[in-house]
Motif scaffolding. Structure first.
Motif, PDB file in Angstrom:
ATOM      1  N   LYS A   1       0.833  -1.209   0.000  1.00  0.00           N
ATOM      2  CA  LYS A   1       0.000   0.000   0.000  1.00  0.00           C
ATOM      3  C   LYS A   1       0.865   1.255   0.000  1.00  0.00           C
ATOM      4  CE  LYS A   1      -3.833  -2.241   2.447  1.00  0.00           C
ATOM      5  NZ  LYS A   1      -4.629  -2.285   3.701  1.00  0.00           N
ATOM      6  N   GLU A   2       1.952   1.233   0.782  1.00  0.00           N
ATOM      7  CA  GLU A   2       2.830   2.401   0.816  1.00  0.00           C
ATOM      8  C   GLU A   2       3.543   2.601  -0.519  1.00  0.00           C
ATOM      9  OE1 GLU A   2       4.168   3.085   5.485  1.00  0.00           O
ATOM     10  OE2 GLU A   2       5.600   2.253   4.052  1.00  0.00           O
ATOM     11  N   GLU A   3       4.000   1.512  -1.130  1.00  0.00           N
ATOM     12  CA  GLU A   3       4.710   1.636  -2.406  1.00  0.00           C
ATOM     13  C   GLU A   3       3.786   2.213  -3.476  1.00  0.00           C
ATOM     14  OE1 GLU A   3       6.175   0.533  -6.388  1.00  0.00           O
ATOM     15  OE2 GLU A   3       4.383  -0.261  -5.396  1.00  0.00           O
ATOM     16  N   LYS A   4       2.546   1.793  -3.439  1.00  0.00           N
ATOM     17  CA  LYS A   4       1.571   2.310  -4.410  1.00  0.00           C
ATOM     18  C   LYS A   4       1.371   3.811  -4.222  1.00  0.00           C
ATOM     19  CE  LYS A   4      -3.125   1.564  -6.144  1.00  0.00           C
ATOM     20  NZ  LYS A   4      -4.390   0.794  -5.982  1.00  0.00           N
ATOM     21  N   LYS A   5       1.247   4.257  -2.972  1.00  0.00           N
ATOM     22  CA  LYS A   5       1.093   5.695  -2.693  1.00  0.00           C
ATOM     23  C   LYS A   5       2.333   6.464  -3.139  1.00  0.00           C
ATOM     24  CE  LYS A   5      -2.030   5.454   1.294  1.00  0.00           C
ATOM     25  NZ  LYS A   5      -2.175   5.757   2.749  1.00  0.00           N
ATOM     26  N   PHE A   6       3.504   5.904  -2.852  1.00  0.00           N
ATOM     27  CA  PHE A   6       4.772   6.533  -3.211  1.00  0.00           C
ATOM     28  C   PHE A   6       4.820   6.828  -4.702  1.00  0.00           C
ATOM     29  CE2 PHE A   6       9.233   5.929  -4.624  1.00  0.00           C
ATOM     30  CZ  PHE A   6       9.885   6.888  -3.861  1.00  0.00           C
ATOM     31  N   VAL A   7       4.522   5.825  -5.506  1.00  0.00           N
ATOM     32  CA  VAL A   7       4.596   5.973  -6.963  1.00  0.00           C
ATOM     33  C   VAL A   7       3.493   6.902  -7.479  1.00  0.00           C
ATOM     34  CG1 VAL A   7       4.426   4.753  -9.157  1.00  0.00           C
ATOM     35  CG2 VAL A   7       5.724   3.744  -7.272  1.00  0.00           C
ATOM     36  N   GLU A   8       2.280   6.686  -7.001  1.00  0.00           N
ATOM     37  CA  GLU A   8       1.155   7.485  -7.504  1.00  0.00           C
ATOM     38  C   GLU A   8       1.299   8.964  -7.147  1.00  0.00           C
ATOM     39  OE1 GLU A   8      -2.381   5.658  -6.027  1.00  0.00           O
ATOM     40  OE2 GLU A   8      -2.411   4.098  -7.581  1.00  0.00           O
ATOM     41  N   LYS A   9       1.742   9.248  -5.939  1.00  0.00           N
ATOM     42  CA  LYS A   9       1.900  10.649  -5.546  1.00  0.00           C
ATOM     43  C   LYS A   9       2.991  11.334  -6.347  1.00  0.00           C
ATOM     44  CE  LYS A   9       0.082  10.552  -0.831  1.00  0.00           C
ATOM     45  NZ  LYS A   9       0.356  10.849   0.603  1.00  0.00           N
ATOM     46  N   LEU A  10       4.101  10.640  -6.589  1.00  0.00           N
ATOM     47  CA  LEU A  10       5.178  11.234  -7.377  1.00  0.00           C
ATOM     48  C   LEU A  10       4.744  11.464  -8.822  1.00  0.00           C
ATOM     49  CD1 LEU A  10       8.249   9.254  -5.982  1.00  0.00           C
ATOM     50  CD2 LEU A  10       7.816  11.710  -5.746  1.00  0.00           C
ATOM     51  N   LYS A  11       3.975  10.556  -9.369  1.00  0.00           N
ATOM     52  CA  LYS A  11       3.457  10.751 -10.726  1.00  0.00           C
ATOM     53  C   LYS A  11       2.502  11.935 -10.767  1.00  0.00           C
ATOM     54  CE  LYS A  11       3.899   6.012 -12.473  1.00  0.00           C
ATOM     55  NZ  LYS A  11       3.167   4.799 -12.950  1.00  0.00           N
ATOM     56  N   HIS A  12       1.660  12.054  -9.745  1.00  0.00           N
ATOM     57  CA  HIS A  12       0.706  13.170  -9.672  1.00  0.00           C
ATOM     58  C   HIS A  12       1.449  14.503  -9.585  1.00  0.00           C
ATOM     59  CE1 HIS A  12      -3.022  15.273  -8.768  1.00  0.00           C
ATOM     60  NE2 HIS A  12      -2.414  15.839  -7.723  1.00  0.00           N
ATOM     61  N   LEU A  13       2.636  14.491  -8.964  1.00  0.00           N
ATOM     62  CA  LEU A  13       3.438  15.715  -8.835  1.00  0.00           C
ATOM     63  C   LEU A  13       4.339  15.946 -10.051  1.00  0.00           C
ATOM     64  CD1 LEU A  13       4.527  15.204  -5.101  1.00  0.00           C
ATOM     65  CD2 LEU A  13       3.013  17.018  -5.946  1.00  0.00           C
ATOM     66  N   ASN A  14       4.194  15.079 -11.060  1.00  0.00           N
ATOM     67  CA  ASN A  14       5.022  15.152 -12.272  1.00  0.00           C
ATOM     68  C   ASN A  14       6.509  14.952 -11.959  1.00  0.00           C
ATOM     69  OD1 ASN A  14       2.824  15.688 -14.061  1.00  0.00           O
ATOM     70  ND2 ASN A  14       2.832  17.832 -13.384  1.00  0.00           N
ATOM     71  N   GLY A  15       6.776  14.065 -11.031  1.00  0.00           N
ATOM     72  CA  GLY A  15       8.149  13.766 -10.681  1.00  0.00           C
ATOM     73  C   GLY A  15       8.808  12.826 -11.663  1.00  0.00           C
ATOM     74  N   ASN A  16      10.128  12.787 -11.662  1.00  0.00           N
ATOM     75  CA  ASN A  16      10.883  11.879 -12.531  1.00  0.00           C
ATOM     76  C   ASN A  16      10.943  10.500 -11.869  1.00  0.00           C
ATOM     77  OD1 ASN A  16      11.478  14.051 -14.304  1.00  0.00           O
ATOM     78  ND2 ASN A  16      13.222  14.657 -13.027  1.00  0.00           N
ATOM     79  N   ILE A  17       9.830   9.782 -11.888  1.00  0.00           N
ATOM     80  CA  ILE A  17       9.712   8.502 -11.194  1.00  0.00           C
ATOM     81  C   ILE A  17       9.657   7.362 -12.205  1.00  0.00           C
ATOM     82  CG2 ILE A  17       7.234   8.992 -10.998  1.00  0.00           C
ATOM     83  CD1 ILE A  17       9.271   6.614  -8.731  1.00  0.00           C
ATOM     84  N   THR A  18      10.488   6.362 -11.992  1.00  0.00           N
ATOM     85  CA  THR A  18      10.486   5.153 -12.817  1.00  0.00           C
ATOM     86  C   THR A  18      10.217   3.963 -11.907  1.00  0.00           C
ATOM     87  OG1 THR A  18      12.107   6.083 -14.360  1.00  0.00           O
ATOM     88  CG2 THR A  18      11.818   3.684 -14.358  1.00  0.00           C
ATOM     89  N   GLU A  19       9.186   3.204 -12.213  1.00  0.00           N
ATOM     90  CA  GLU A  19       8.856   2.018 -11.416  1.00  0.00           C
ATOM     91  C   GLU A  19       9.229   0.765 -12.198  1.00  0.00           C
ATOM     92  OE1 GLU A  19       5.171   0.075  -8.842  1.00  0.00           O
ATOM     93  OE2 GLU A  19       4.752   1.170 -10.699  1.00  0.00           O
ATOM     94  N   GLY A  20       9.990  -0.118 -11.580  1.00  0.00           N
ATOM     95  CA  GLY A  20      10.328  -1.392 -12.190  1.00  0.00           C
ATOM     96  C   GLY A  20       9.715  -2.534 -11.398  1.00  0.00           C
ATOM     97  N   ARG A  21       8.925  -3.364 -12.065  1.00  0.00           N
ATOM     98  CA  ARG A  21       8.261  -4.503 -11.413  1.00  0.00           C
ATOM     99  C   ARG A  21       8.875  -5.784 -11.973  1.00  0.00           C
ATOM    100  NH1 ARG A  21       3.552  -2.853  -8.848  1.00  0.00           N
ATOM    101  NH2 ARG A  21       2.538  -4.873  -9.068  1.00  0.00           N
ATOM    102  N   HIS A  22       9.458  -6.577 -11.080  1.00  0.00           N
ATOM    103  CA  HIS A  22      10.262  -7.721 -11.522  1.00  0.00           C
ATOM    104  C   HIS A  22       9.714  -9.032 -10.950  1.00  0.00           C
ATOM    105  CE1 HIS A  22      13.384  -4.799 -12.770  1.00  0.00           C
ATOM    106  NE2 HIS A  22      13.074  -4.162 -11.647  1.00  0.00           N
ATOM    107  N   PHE A  23       9.719 -10.062 -11.778  1.00  0.00           N
ATOM    108  CA  PHE A  23       9.375 -11.433 -11.381  1.00  0.00           C
ATOM    109  C   PHE A  23       7.918 -11.564 -10.904  1.00  0.00           C
ATOM    110  CE2 PHE A  23      13.869 -10.655 -10.073  1.00  0.00           C
ATOM    111  CZ  PHE A  23      14.472 -11.321 -11.129  1.00  0.00           C
ATOM    112  N   PHE A  24       7.022 -10.770 -11.468  1.00  0.00           N
ATOM    113  CA  PHE A  24       5.622 -10.856 -11.044  1.00  0.00           C
ATOM    114  C   PHE A  24       4.879 -12.004 -11.712  1.00  0.00           C
ATOM    115  CE2 PHE A  24       6.502  -6.927  -9.043  1.00  0.00           C
ATOM    116  CZ  PHE A  24       5.533  -6.760  -8.059  1.00  0.00           C
ATOM    117  N   ASP A  25       5.572 -12.724 -12.567  1.00  0.00           N
ATOM    118  CA  ASP A  25       4.981 -13.942 -13.134  1.00  0.00           C
ATOM    119  C   ASP A  25       5.346 -15.162 -12.289  1.00  0.00           C
ATOM    120  OD1 ASP A  25       7.645 -13.746 -13.757  1.00  0.00           O
ATOM    121  OD2 ASP A  25       7.449 -14.657 -15.752  1.00  0.00           O
ATOM    122  N   GLU A  26       6.015 -14.917 -11.158  1.00  0.00           N
ATOM    123  CA  GLU A  26       6.418 -15.992 -10.248  1.00  0.00           C
ATOM    124  C   GLU A  26       5.962 -15.642  -8.824  1.00  0.00           C
ATOM    125  OE1 GLU A  26      10.601 -16.946 -10.533  1.00  0.00           O
ATOM    126  OE2 GLU A  26      10.721 -16.024 -12.528  1.00  0.00           O
TER     127      GLU A  26
END
Length: 437
Positions: free
Chosen positions: A398-423
């Motif tokens: 829940k915190e990671e989701k808020k972190f990414v969403e808030k930075l995107k809403h602020l137009n921040g230079n945020i890159t999210e990498g999601r790894h191994f979610f097929d396992e």
């Protein structure tokens, strides 16, 4: 009264019964007749009852009104008894505290059984050994200094990049951390960037991991992690900050940067020891500068300073959170070196952040996130199911989701990498993120 009247009356015409006489004799022994007055209809008399037991007399010293001759000796014995009582109480409290730490570690080890490849029985068999190894011994430190003098890995292999251990590098007054530098070349300031890394639980020196029950993850010891990062960031210098304390050779405690509870849970924010409001940041800057000095020929800082990137992995991310808090919570920074460090900071990487608490694995404060965006930081969040899909720690996702969403809403230079979610989430993929981010 009838009995007495029948015994004393002069004109008593009633015979005295045998049992009455016996009762009278018993009573007569415990009283003295002082005065008897004959009256019509009977007699009146005064009685004084006498105890057959000899009364106890007060202690002679009270009758004589004398003080206790051995009062000082008595006082000393009382103080000694009280001191022994307090010592036993303190010992009991200390034993209870240690038992609490062991219980907490036991629960955590059970939760992370796959993480450190332990069974409950193996864990308790190794507690005594682990406690003895939780802090470096003098012998260990001598070995480390010898390795640092050699300036190369203790077991170099073909193709490996050399690393150098810097032992007990000073930072803020009274605080020290070991720092691993890779490659082990002279620092000129002409490098592409300087990367400062904070590792997670389990990660320590290779010889410590090889001799502990964390052998399965030996590949991710701090020295080899430095080499992995050197390949990820070519033409850069990697500085890995080793935690000043590890519990059971497993749980990393970065107590020189932020507060931790006795249970190893980090606290992000202001705390009583942080009098200046930027003590964690100041310690980092001085630690980094002193490490650079040791990597130059004349023990001085280079004339040029490249950009800086901060990376945290797993529990090491809590240091990033505290540094961001101190940088951007409004505290005025006076130190020139600290100001220069902040100006050169260009990128921050969170790699699968998480810890055993219940909050602050990821920053969610709007003021701090907004200040990070205003500074123009390049922000990276790389995650695996191991942390953000942990059913026992749903708050991390829940915190990671808020972190990414808030930075995107602020137009921040945020890159999210999601790894191994097929396992399914696994500790193996949790560590593997160090290779793929």
């Amino acid at each position: 009264m009838g009995l007495l009247q029948s015994c004393f009356a002069k004109k008593n015409k009633v015979g005295v019964m045998t049992e009455e006489m016996e009762a009278y004799e018993k009573v007569r022994k415990t009283m003295v007749t002082e005065e008897v007055t004959e009256k019509k209809g009977g007699v009146a008399f005064d009685l004084t009852f006498v105890s057959e037991e000899t009364p106890k007399m007060p202690p002679p010293r009270l009758l004589e009104n004398k003080k206790e001759e051995n009062f000082e000796k008595w006082k000393e014995s009382q103080e000694k008894a009280q001191a022994e009582k307090q010592e036993r109480a303190q010992q009991n409290r200390e034993e209870a505290r240690i038992q609490k730490e062991i219980d907490v570690a036991h629960k955590e080890m059970e939760r992370l059984e796959k993480y450190v490849n332990l069974t409950t029985g193996d864990f308790f068999m190794g507690i005594e050994r682990s406690l003895a190894c939780s802090l470096p011994t003098v012998q260990h430190k001598n070995v480390y200094r010898q390795m640092a003098t050699n300036q190369v890995d203790s077991s170099p292999q073909r193709g490996k990049v050399d690393v150098r251990r810097l032992i007990d590098v000073p930072g803020l007054e009274g605080k020290h951390n070991d720092v691993i530098v890779c490659p082990s070349l002279e620092i000129t300031g002409q490098e592409k960037q300087h990367v400062i890394f904070f590792g997670g639980d389990v990660q320590t020196y290779p010889e410590n991991m090889a001799s502990s029950r964390n052998q399965e993850y030996l590949e991710y010891n701090l020295e080899n992690t430095a080499r992995i990062l050197a390949r990820r960031f070519p033409d850069s210098v990697i500085f890995i900050v080793k935690p000043s304390k590890m519990i059971f050779y497993t749980f990393s405690i970065y107590k020189n940067f932020l507060s931790f509870t006795d249970d190893g849970i980090p606290f992000i924010g202001n705390h009583p020891e942080n009098k200046s409001g930027v003590e964690g940041l100041t310690h980092l800057v001085r630690l980094y500068n002193n490490a650079m000095r040791q990597m130059t020929r004349d023990n001085s800082l280079p004339s040029n300073f490249p950009p800086i990137a901060l990376i945290g992995f797993s529990k090491g991310c809590v240091v990033l959170n505290q540094i961001m808090f101190e940088m951007f919570s409004g505290t005025k920074i006076e130190d020139v070196n600290v100001k220069g460090f902040v100006d050169r900071l260009s990128s921050v990487y969170w790699l699968d952040s998480g810890h055993v608490g219940d909050r602050d694995a990821w920053l969610t404060d709007d003021t701090i996130l907004s200040a990070m965006v205003d500074k123009g930081l390049n922000i990276y969040a790389h995650v695996t199911p191991y942390q953000i899909r942990d059913s026992l720690r749903k708050w991390i996702g829940k915190e990671e989701k808020k972190f990414v969403e808030k930075l995107k809403h602020l137009n921040g230079n945020i890159t999210e990498g999601r790894h191994f979610f097929d396992e399914p989430g696994s500790i193996e993929n949790h560590f593997k993120i160090l290779k793929v981010f």
